[in-house]
Design an enzyme around this catalytic site. Structure first.
Site, PDB file in Angstrom:
ATOM      1  N   GLY A  90       0.867  -1.176   0.000  1.00  0.00           N
ATOM      2  CA  GLY A  90       0.000   0.000   0.000  1.00  0.00           C
ATOM      3  C   GLY A  90       0.904   1.226   0.000  1.00  0.00           C
ATOM      4  O   GLY A  90       1.877   1.293   0.781  1.00  0.00           O
ATOM      5  N   ARG A 136       9.928  -1.152  -5.274  1.00  0.00           N
ATOM      6  CA  ARG A 136       8.662  -1.119  -6.013  1.00  0.00           C
ATOM      7  C   ARG A 136       8.564   0.237  -6.724  1.00  0.00           C
ATOM      8  O   ARG A 136       8.691   1.281  -6.083  1.00  0.00           O
ATOM      9  CB  ARG A 136       7.463  -1.330  -5.056  1.00  0.00           C
ATOM     10  N   GLN A 183      -5.868  -8.444  -2.751  1.00  0.00           N
ATOM     11  CA  GLN A 183      -5.864  -7.504  -1.620  1.00  0.00           C
ATOM     12  C   GLN A 183      -7.271  -7.233  -1.102  1.00  0.00           C
ATOM     13  O   GLN A 183      -7.484  -6.990   0.088  1.00  0.00           O
ATOM     14  CB  GLN A 183      -5.242  -6.156  -2.036  1.00  0.00           C
ATOM     15  N   ASP A 232      -1.662   5.243  -5.988  1.00  0.00           N
ATOM     16  CA  ASP A 232      -0.234   5.037  -5.740  1.00  0.00           C
ATOM     17  C   ASP A 232       0.597   6.199  -6.269  1.00  0.00           C
ATOM     18  O   ASP A 232       1.713   6.429  -5.810  1.00  0.00           O
ATOM     19  CB  ASP A 232       0.235   3.720  -6.364  1.00  0.00           C
ATOM     20  N   LYS A 244      -4.179   0.189  -8.284  1.00  0.00           N
ATOM     21  CA  LYS A 244      -4.103  -1.254  -8.550  1.00  0.00           C
ATOM     22  C   LYS A 244      -4.754  -1.622  -9.887  1.00  0.00           C
ATOM     23  O   LYS A 244      -5.802  -1.083 -10.251  1.00  0.00           O
ATOM     24  CB  LYS A 244      -4.785  -1.986  -7.388  1.00  0.00           C
TER      25      LYS A 244
HETATM   26  O1  MRU Z   1       0.356  -3.623  -4.688  1.00  0.00           O
HETATM   27  P1  MRU Z   1      -0.225  -2.923  -3.504  1.00  0.00           P
HETATM   28  O2  MRU Z   1      -1.046  -3.825  -2.650  1.00  0.00           O
HETATM   29  O3  MRU Z   1       0.837  -2.195  -2.709  1.00  0.00           O
HETATM   30  O4  MRU Z   1      -1.196  -1.841  -4.118  1.00  0.00           O
HETATM   31  C1  MRU Z   1      -1.942  -1.006  -3.269  1.00  0.00           C
HETATM   32  C2  MRU Z   1      -2.920  -0.158  -3.988  1.00  0.00           C
HETATM   33  O5  MRU Z   1      -3.017  -0.188  -5.185  1.00  0.00           O
HETATM   34  C3  MRU Z   1      -3.736   0.791  -3.150  1.00  0.00           C
HETATM   35  O6  MRU Z   1      -4.971   1.006  -3.755  1.00  0.00           O
HETATM   36  C4  MRU Z   1      -2.974   2.106  -3.084  1.00  0.00           C
HETATM   37  O7  MRU Z   1      -1.721   1.944  -2.471  1.00  0.00           O
HETATM   38  C5  MRU Z   1      -3.722   3.227  -2.524  1.00  0.00           C
HETATM   39  S1  MRU Z   1      -4.007   3.200  -0.758  1.00  0.00           S
HETATM   40  C6  MRU Z   1      -2.649   3.880  -0.021  1.00  0.00           C
END
Ligand code: MRU
Length: 368
Positions: A55, A95, A208, A249, A260
């Site tokens: 996240g 990442r 998730q 993100d 996502k």
């Molecule tokens: O791959 P992840 O689980 O880290 O992706 C998370 C997301 O896409 C969330 O929607 C995103 O970080 C926004 S919430 C802080």
């Protein structure tokens, strides 16, 4: 956020041994609630890569604590700065999509550079990591207060009927330090006694939504239903979604949003059905240097095993099983970009603005 009645954040310093940082291990949820301890910069690099912490906001906060433990590990006489810089480079490479990662690391390095001695630098790194976490927590709380107004309005128009909110991925408490981004208004509305129901996209390949968002909402007793990823369009066509709320993100200065994988398709369906589509994010998720999200935002490609396999509990044990033919090639794009024109508004810690350069500029004049 309370788990079994006890308040938790997603990341905190070990009370007794301040050299260690505690996290909730998200790879074990929803089947096991495990607290893990991280005490080296490599621990943090691995935890972020393997999604023990994930996240955008939590990745940023975790990287800030990662720099703190790197400062503790670094040689005290010569090579302190080089060691911390190398740790920062490794953390940054974990990442690529969430801008919060580089944001938090750069803030840490800048603050540490003002320390005159190693002890002073370590002390700055610790207090700044804690300050970043606290700032993000406060921002998410404010996002909740502003987003509450959007839900309240819909609820007033619907009377006794529940407000049906669709969310994608986990933009919840677990993706942040507390409250969440997209879930902050949801928790605020629930706590205000507003009748809400959440459609939770499972969010393949890592699930998730099914694993984390459903678990979080359940802990808070928010009524919710997990759906397969492709269900949203059908629900929207049949009047079963009043609002879509997601996180981000990375958001460009023009309002394009990386989130996502699959978020874009939900935004298209929402527009086709005249359903408001809101993105909730704090200022740390803006990339002030980018204008064109589709062309410029780096999209993470993760290992194929996340697509090829699926994880769950089998006879009490967490296991992964093969889903595809053994030799089928797979691709695993982690994120997609929703163009600003599909977004009804951005819910930030400062208030709600239009998803375009003018709207964002009014909210954050210091970045223009
Ligand atoms: O791959 P992840 O689980 O880290 O992706 C998370 C997301 O896409 C969330 O929607 C995103 O970080 C926004 S919430 C802080």
């Amino acid at each position: 956020m309370k788990i079994n009645g006890k308040p938790y954040r997603t990341i905190w310093l070990n009370e007794k041994n301040k050299d260690k940082v505690c996290i909730v291990d998200q790879t074990k949820l929803p089947h096991e609630f495990v607290i893990a301890e991280l005490s080296t910069a490599n621990d943090f690099t691995r935890a972020i890569k393997e999604m023990q912490v994930r996240g955008a906001i939590l990745i940023g906060a975790a990287a800030a604590y990662g720099i703190y433990v790197a400062a503790l590990e670094a040689p005290r006489v010569a090579g302190f700065d080089a060691f911390v810089q190398a740790a920062a480079d490794k953390l940054k490479a974990t990442r690529p999509t969430a801008v919060n990662l580089a944001w938090a690391i750069d803030r840490q390095l800048e603050k540490i550079s003002h320390g005159h001695t190693v002890d002073e630098k370590i002390s700055i790194a610790m207090s700044n990591a804690m300050a970043i976490a606290a700032k993000e927590e406060a921002a998410c709380k404010k996002i909740g207060e502003h987003g509450l107004e959007v839900i309240k309005k819909i609820s007033e128009a619907k009377g006794d009927e529940p407000v049906n909110i669709l969310t994608h991925c986990n933009a919840g408490w677990l993706a942040c330090v507390d409250y969440g981004t997209a879930t902050a208004p949801i928790y605020a509305a629930f706590d205000h006694g507003i009748n809400i129901h959440i459609w939770v996209d499972e969010t393949r390949p890592w699930n998730q939504g099914a694993r984390l968002t459903a678990w979080e909402l359940g802990q808070h007793q928010v009524p919710h239903t997990v759906i397969a990823d492709n269900t949203g369009g059908h629900l929207m066509q049949h009047g079963m979604v009043d609002l879509v709320m997601v996180g981000s993100d990375r958001t460009t200065r023009t309002g394009d949003v990386a989130n996502k994988i699959g978020t874009y398709l939900k935004a298209l369906a929402a527009q086709d059905n005249h359903i408001p589509f809101y993105v909730a994010l704090p200022s740390s998720s803006f990339d002030w240097n980018m204008r064109d999200g589709v062309r410029e935002i780096p999209i993470e490609e993760r290992g194929g095993e996340e697509v090829r396999q699926i994880q769950g509990r089998c006879e009490g044990v967490i296991k992964s099983v093969l889903l595809t033919p053994e030799n089928s090639p797979v691709a695993n794009f982690g994120f997609d970009v929703t163009p600003a024109r599909l977004i009804s508004g951005l819910i930030t810690e400062r208030g709600i603005c239009e998803a375009n350069e003018t709207g964002i500029q009014k909210m954050y004049p210091e970045h223009h």
